[in-house]
Enzyme design. Structure first.
Site, short mmCIF file in Angstrom:
data_model
loop_
_atom_site.label_atom_id
_atom_site.label_comp_id
_atom_site.label_asym_id
_atom_site.label_seq_id
_atom_site.Cartn_x
_atom_site.Cartn_y
_atom_site.Cartn_z
N ASP A 74 -11.17 11.79 37.42
CA ASP A 74 -9.96 10.96 37.44
C ASP A 74 -10.05 9.90 38.53
OD1 ASP A 74 -8.70 12.16 35.32
OD2 ASP A 74 -7.36 13.40 36.51
N TRP A 84 -9.77 14.84 24.43
CA TRP A 84 -9.28 16.23 24.46
C TRP A 84 -9.18 16.67 25.91
CZ3 TRP A 84 -9.49 19.70 19.87
CH2 TRP A 84 -9.13 21.01 20.16
N ASP A 85 -7.95 16.83 26.40
CA ASP A 85 -7.72 17.11 27.81
C ASP A 85 -7.38 18.59 28.04
OD1 ASP A 85 -7.54 16.48 30.52
OD2 ASP A 85 -6.24 14.75 30.18
#
Length: 698
Positions: free
Chosen positions: A521, A452-453
């Site tokens: 990231d 879920w971003d």
């Protein structure tokens, strides 16, 4: 456990090694007494007899001593509670009652305590709950009148520290791709404020602080606080003019308004948790980790599987056949969960279109996701997908049908970041739409996992037509929580990962509804050591997703690193693989399979064991230890050696000094406080820049 004085005005909460005490004066002033080493009720009562200090007209005797400072009256510190009605602003409360888990208004013991105050028709309840040595605090505000009440600020707690000199403040700061970096500095007079005004927790700070005067990694007193909220937030650490230190924090960054409470409505703040330990920063971390595994993380007793994520291998250019090829290679090296990232839905061939249309792209997946999911299951792996439900592209069927569903300011340009807009989850119709889309999706195929971003911040947080548009900041988060809770109840076997462009939404609130978090990231293994070191100050390895990706690191810095270093760096958390396996050589795939097999052997220790940071990642040798029962594993990384300096020895922590331990890698037998010296020289030399050393009590 809660102990209560006979007069019902002094309360003592105690855990295994610490106590927290507060007292109500005859004037209904709620004072803080103690937070630190374990004391008895008689000690707390003696503390309550100490008079407030003499003060002058420019000072307040309550400042720095009050348990929960409200706005109004003789107070000059930052208030935890700020309320406005049509007639006035501020609070003048009177005490009504207390209640424990054992009963109301009596001396029954329990783990929880509730103190109820009233200001006309506004009822304020302070909540306390002891879980281990962690004190959970939150506040509820109820409007029992017939007029509206505006909550400008309603922090769950104010934390008061003992009188000391030389306080030092530690915090986790950063930015995108450089999150969770630990920094410490002397606390000076005035306020230090950290937080987020971005609508989500943010990459810039994690909602945690720690204070000490002389603590080391394994010795000394440390006080820490962590906020469980996934929207905008603020923590303020103040050293007051008399040198006392007080910490406030809660939802919202500014004091421009949280909510407008109508008749009969109530607000419950997030939890602000506090911890005291005399075991140094390492002891504090282990206590936080144990607390989260026991009370916060869903199904924490289940180890997280080794996953493969397709993003760095394929980006948006995906197909069912291509994903199947990657799945075969992933299964061959021992991967247990295969995740299809962005690009499977709608018109999603780039980041310019498709967000909001959560149905499989018919060209890429002509029969939906089920055939690929079934194929992945047949390979012996679970199947997962990527979603970003809170966002929408202007080029999408959803936006064309409902352009009013996004956050925007009337008459202003709608700011697009990453070519997307933010849906207004404070709206019930938006919540219902997303529920329908996601429930249908999860029911259409055997999906085991959802990443879920949340890939942008709030910028135009407006709500035209809403009488009190400021509530968007709180109700978006409450809408997110409600949606996650509803999905978990309907699909209890689906695990959820929280991601926000990396570590942009990591806090106790989101972690209570998800199974792991995407730490950053930045997958460069050397950068990750510092990020993971900071992350471990508060959160356990069980939730820290860490991937092995390609070398050179094509996403950020182009650094070349060995497959060995990349794997050992990622094995410090929940291991994943994100490289393009179709380009890996047979030798690399074989080596990867050996590392995955080794990780599965040590996984219970890493994900459920006690963690000890043996050497920080500041250059040279760094190492971390995990111990569970009679087994210990040490992960080490040799970043650099200068001028022929010798290999330092590692003294392991909290092993039985009377026992012997065998190192499985070297065959050496060590006794007592193990010094891994020869083993390090054996495992770290030449091209061997990282090592895993397993020890077992014999």
């Amino acid at each position: 456990m809660v102990d209560i004085a006979e007069n019902g005005r002094t309360w003592l909460l105690s855990g295994p090694g610490s106590s927290y005490a507060l007292h109500l004066t005859e004037d209904d002033e709620l004072l803080h007494l103690h937070w630190g080493p374990k004391i008895g009720l008689a000690d707390a009562e003696e503390l309550s007899t100490r008079a407030l200090p003499r003060y002058w007209a420019f000072e307040s005797p309550l400042d720095g001593r009050e348990e929960y400072p409200v706005e109004g009256g003789p107070r000059f510190v930052r208030p935890a509670l700020s309320v406005r009605t049509e007639e006035r602003r501020g609070t003048e409360w009177t005490f009504e009652s207390y209640e424990t888990d054992g009963g109301t208004g009596d001396a029954a013991n329990g783990e929880g305590l509730r103190l109820r105050f009233r200001d006309d028709r506004i009822v304020i309840t302070l909540h306390y709950r002891m879980r281990g040595d962690v004190v959970e605090r939150w506040v509820t505000v109820d409007n029992e009148g017939d007029a509206r009440v505006e909550l400008l600020r309603a922090d769950p707690a104010a934390w008061t520290l003992p009188d000391r000199e030389g306080w030092r403040l530690s915090q986790l700061h950063g930015r995108w791709a450089a999150e969770s970096r630990l920094t410490s500095a002397p606390l000076t007079y005035g306020e230090k404020v950290i937080g987020s005004r971005r609508g989500h927790t943010g990459h810039q700070h994690l909602p945690w602080v720690a204070l000490d005067t002389d603590a080391t990694e394994e010795r000394g007193e440390v006080w820490g606080c962590a906020l469980g909220w996934s929207g905008s937030w603020r923590i303020a650490v103040a050293q007051l003019p008399d040198a006392r230190v007080q910490i406030t924090g809660g939802a919202g960054y500014d004091d421009s308004g949280l909510l407008m409470l109508a008749e009969g409505e109530s607000y419950t703040s997030p939890v602000f948790a506090g911890l005291w330990t005399d075991g140094g920063f390492g002891g504090a971390s282990r206590a936080w980790h144990a607390y989260q595994r026991a009370y916060i993380i869903p199904d924490a007793d289940r180890d997280r599987p080794v996953l493969f994520n397709s993003w760095e291998a394929t980006t948006f250019d995906i197909s069912e056949e291509q994903q199947a090829t990657l799945a075969r290679r992933a299964a061959a090296i021992g991967v247990e969960l295969f995740v299809v990232d962005d690009g499977w839905f709608g018109a999603r061939t780039s980041d310019r279109a498709g967000l909001g249309d959560w149905t499989p792209n018919p060209d890429r997946f002509p029969k939906g996701l089920k055939p690929l999911a079934d194929y992945v299951h047949a390979l012996g792996m679970q199947f997962g997908i990527w979603v970003e439900p809170e966002m929408v592209n202007a080029d999408s069927d959803l936006y064309r049908a409902h352009p009013d569903w996004v956050q925007y300011q009337q008459g202003r340009k709608r700011t697009e970041l990453r070519n997307q807009l933010v849906l207004n989850l404070a709206r019930e119709d938006v919540q219902e739409y997303l529920w329908g889309q996601l429930d249908t999706l999860l029911s259409s195929a055997p999906i085991d996992y959802v990443k879920w971003d949340f890939n942008r911040c709030f910028t135009d947080a407006g709500w035209p037509g809403e009488p009190y548009p400021q509530r968007l900041w709180v109700d978006h988060v409450r809408g997110l929580y409600a949606l996650l809770d509803r999905l978990r109840a309907a699909h209890p076997n689906v695990a959820i990962e929280s991601c926000s462009g990396g570590g942009g939404r990591i806090d106790l609130g989101i972690m209570s509804r998800t199974d792991e978090v995407w730490t950053s990231d930045n997958t460069d293994p050397l950068d990750r050591l510092a990020i993971q070191h900071g992350f471990s100050q508060i959160h356990p390895a069980r939730v820290m997703s860490a991937w092995v990706t390609d070398s050179p690191n094509h996403q950020l810095n182009g650094r070349v690193s060995s497959l060995r270093f990349r794997f050992v760096s990622s094995m410090a958390g929940a291991l994943g693989v994100g490289g393009d396996l179709s380009q890996w050589t047979e030798e690399e795939l074989a080596e990867a399979g050996r590392w995955v097999k080794l990780y599965k052997d040590i996984r219970p220790l890493v994900q459920r064991g006690d963690q000890f940071r043996l050497r920080p990642p500041t250059g040279g040798l760094s190492a971390v230890q995990y111990t569970l029962g009679d087994e210990t594993v040490v992960l080490t990384w040799l970043q650099a050696q200068s001028y022929g300096e010798p290999m330092p020895a590692l003294r392991l922590q909290e092993l039985d000094p009377t026992a012997s331990y065998e190192c499985r890698e070297t065959g050496e037998v060590h006794r007592g406080a193990v010094l891994l010296h020869h083993g390090l020289r054996t495992e770290l030399h030449g091209d061997l820049d990282a090592a895993v050393l397993r020890l077992r009590r014999i």
